[in-house]
Design an enzyme around this catalytic site. Structure first.
Site, PDB file in Angstrom:
ATOM      1  N   GLU A  43      22.382  21.359  34.173  1.00  0.00           N
ATOM      2  CA  GLU A  43      23.602  20.876  34.833  1.00  0.00           C
ATOM      3  C   GLU A  43      24.612  20.452  33.771  1.00  0.00           C
ATOM      4  O   GLU A  43      24.252  19.948  32.707  1.00  0.00           O
ATOM      5  CB  GLU A  43      23.283  19.684  35.750  1.00  0.00           C
ATOM      6  N   GLN A 101      37.315  41.089  41.102  1.00  0.00           N
ATOM      7  CA  GLN A 101      36.865  41.037  42.507  1.00  0.00           C
ATOM      8  C   GLN A 101      38.006  40.441  43.342  1.00  0.00           C
ATOM      9  O   GLN A 101      37.923  39.325  43.839  1.00  0.00           O
ATOM     10  CB  GLN A 101      35.601  40.200  42.607  1.00  0.00           C
ATOM     11  N   ASP A 174      44.165  54.405  33.163  1.00  0.00           N
ATOM     12  CA  ASP A 174      43.947  54.731  34.575  1.00  0.00           C
ATOM     13  C   ASP A 174      45.255  54.533  35.342  1.00  0.00           C
ATOM     14  O   ASP A 174      46.207  53.932  34.830  1.00  0.00           O
ATOM     15  CB  ASP A 174      42.787  53.934  35.197  1.00  0.00           C
ATOM     16  N   LYS A 197      41.615  58.643  35.939  1.00  0.00           N
ATOM     17  CA  LYS A 197      40.191  58.304  35.752  1.00  0.00           C
ATOM     18  C   LYS A 197      39.507  58.232  37.109  1.00  0.00           C
ATOM     19  O   LYS A 197      40.013  57.596  38.026  1.00  0.00           O
ATOM     20  CB  LYS A 197      40.106  56.943  35.046  1.00  0.00           C
ATOM     21  N   GLY A 229      33.398  49.288  27.641  1.00  0.00           N
ATOM     22  CA  GLY A 229      34.026  50.188  26.666  1.00  0.00           C
ATOM     23  C   GLY A 229      34.053  51.630  27.149  1.00  0.00           C
ATOM     24  O   GLY A 229      34.684  52.484  26.512  1.00  0.00           O
TER      25      GLY A 229
HETATM   26  C1  R5P Z   1      40.017  48.462  35.351  1.00  0.00           C
HETATM   27  O1  R5P Z   1      40.694  48.406  36.358  1.00  0.00           O
HETATM   28  C2  R5P Z   1      40.338  47.634  34.142  1.00  0.00           C
HETATM   29  O2  R5P Z   1      41.708  47.616  33.886  1.00  0.00           O
HETATM   30  C3  R5P Z   1      39.599  48.187  32.930  1.00  0.00           C
HETATM   31  O3  R5P Z   1      40.027  49.514  32.699  1.00  0.00           O
HETATM   32  C4  R5P Z   1      38.113  48.156  33.106  1.00  0.00           C
HETATM   33  O4  R5P Z   1      37.700  46.869  33.562  1.00  0.00           O
HETATM   34  C5  R5P Z   1      37.422  48.487  31.801  1.00  0.00           C
HETATM   35  O5  R5P Z   1      36.056  48.483  32.028  1.00  0.00           O
HETATM   36  P1  R5P Z   1      35.051  49.257  31.074  1.00  0.00           P
HETATM   37  O6  R5P Z   1      35.382  48.867  29.652  1.00  0.00           O
HETATM   38  O7  R5P Z   1      33.713  48.755  31.531  1.00  0.00           O
HETATM   39  O8  R5P Z   1      35.227  50.721  31.305  1.00  0.00           O
END
Ligand code: R5P
Length: 317
Positions: A43, A101, A174, A197, A229
């Site tokens: 705790e 989230q 993305d 992506k 990554g």
């Molecule tokens: C996604 O919406 C975020 O902007 C990042 O692209 C994502 O959280 C990167 O996650 P990871 O490094 O696990 O691919």
């Protein structure tokens, strides 16, 4: 340095003591003496060891891994300060965990970002100061004033120092990050490309298509978070396969969980630049192609302006 109506106090949790210390130096203050430790059963116990009655208090705590422990520290520090009659409490959360989230992704799933916002508010925070929220609208999850700072001025300064701007292409890894990437491209007057992506399963990412002609360009990927990554490494491969000269990445929050650091080190990414919103591990510090920029001055300035009731947004004009 003093607040408009009382003294400024800076209280640090255990998530990022190095950044807290640097922010204190920027402001010419010492961190308030406090003990944030664990009972034998795990705790959290907090003891503020200085008088904070009537003070304008800023708690510096990222809710980075271990996210639940660091969140709990933030909540309990806030409670301690409220009960100690602090005049105003600002939760300075350079990395706001649980931000991904932010909506129901399926039936009977939570919106944890909203729950965390409620927890911080109900613990007694009067304001929140954070940096590059995963989605700007998370600001609206808080029913208290929330300033969302941007690391982009720090990144732009570094990019101007490091690169020949005439051959740069800014790339969003993305579709969701296009607004962020476009903002940076505009600041350095560079063209923009986008990676389409597709993520088939949580934790995995797959690059499908590069939108824009990147051949011959030095590409700079811009994003808010690098976690596994996977997104970055796949994006770098896709850009190089499409003729990019070399690929760099500027990412605000280096979550870098699991084997991410090794994945980045072994990748074709020339360099990953992150900020110190999350304290770097030894592996990150030792990684040959990862560099850390400090956001201490930016946050220190935002704290000073909050305390003196000056504009924070004009930091980004
Ligand atoms: C996604 O919406 C975020 O902007 C990042 O692209 C994502 O959280 C990167 O996650 P990871 O490094 O696990 O691919």
């Amino acid at each position: 340095m003093s607040a408009k109506n009382g003294s400024i106090k800076l209280v640090a949790g255990n998530s990022n003591p190095a950044l807290a210390q640097q922010i204190a130096s920027v402001l010419g203050l010492s961190l308030t003496k406090a003990s944030v430790r664990r009972f034998a059963d795990g705790e959290v116990f907090v003891e503020i060891q200085e008088n904070v009655r009537g003070a304008d208090v800023f708690i510096i705590q990222s809710t980075s891994a271990p996210a639940n422990d660091h969140l709990m520290e933030l909540l309990i520090i806030t409670d301690a300060l409220r009960r100690a009659s602090a005049r105003r409490i600002t939760a300075v959360v350079p990395y706001f965990g649980y931000a991904r989230q932010d909506r129901k992704v399926g039936s009977r799933s939570p919106i944890s970002a909203k729950l965390v916002a409620n927890l911080i508010t109900n613990a007694g925070a009067d304001r929140v100061l954070t940096l590059d929220l995963h989605a700007g609208q998370i600001q609206g999850f808080f029913d208290i004033p929330t300033d969302n700072l941007y690391a982009s001025p720090v990144m732009v300064r570094d990019i101007r120092e490091q690169f020949d701007l005439t051959n740069l292409m800014v790339v969003s890894p993305d579709v969701g990050g296009v607004v962020r990437a476009r903002g940076l491209a505009k600041r350095i007057n560079a063209p923009l490309a986008i990676i389409d992506k597709r993520r088939e399963r949580a934790g995995e990412s797959e690059v499908m298509n590069v939108i824009g002609d990147v051949a011959g360009f030095t590409c700079i990927l811009i994003d808010d978070i690098v976690d596994s990554g996977g997104t970055l490494v796949n994006a770098a491969d896709a850009l190089l396969a499409n003729g990019a000269k070399e690929v760099y990445a500027y990412i605000t929050h280096g979550v870098l969980s699991g084997g991410a650091t090794a994945r980045i080190t072994g990748s074709r990414l020339k360099e990953l630049v992150i900020t110190d919103s999350i304290q770097a591990t030894e592996a990150i510090t030792a990684a040959k192609n990862i560099r850390v920029l400090s956001i201490a001055t930016l946050i220190g300035e935002a704290i000073a302006r909050t305390a003196s009731e000056e504009s924070v947004s004009s930091l980004f004009d």
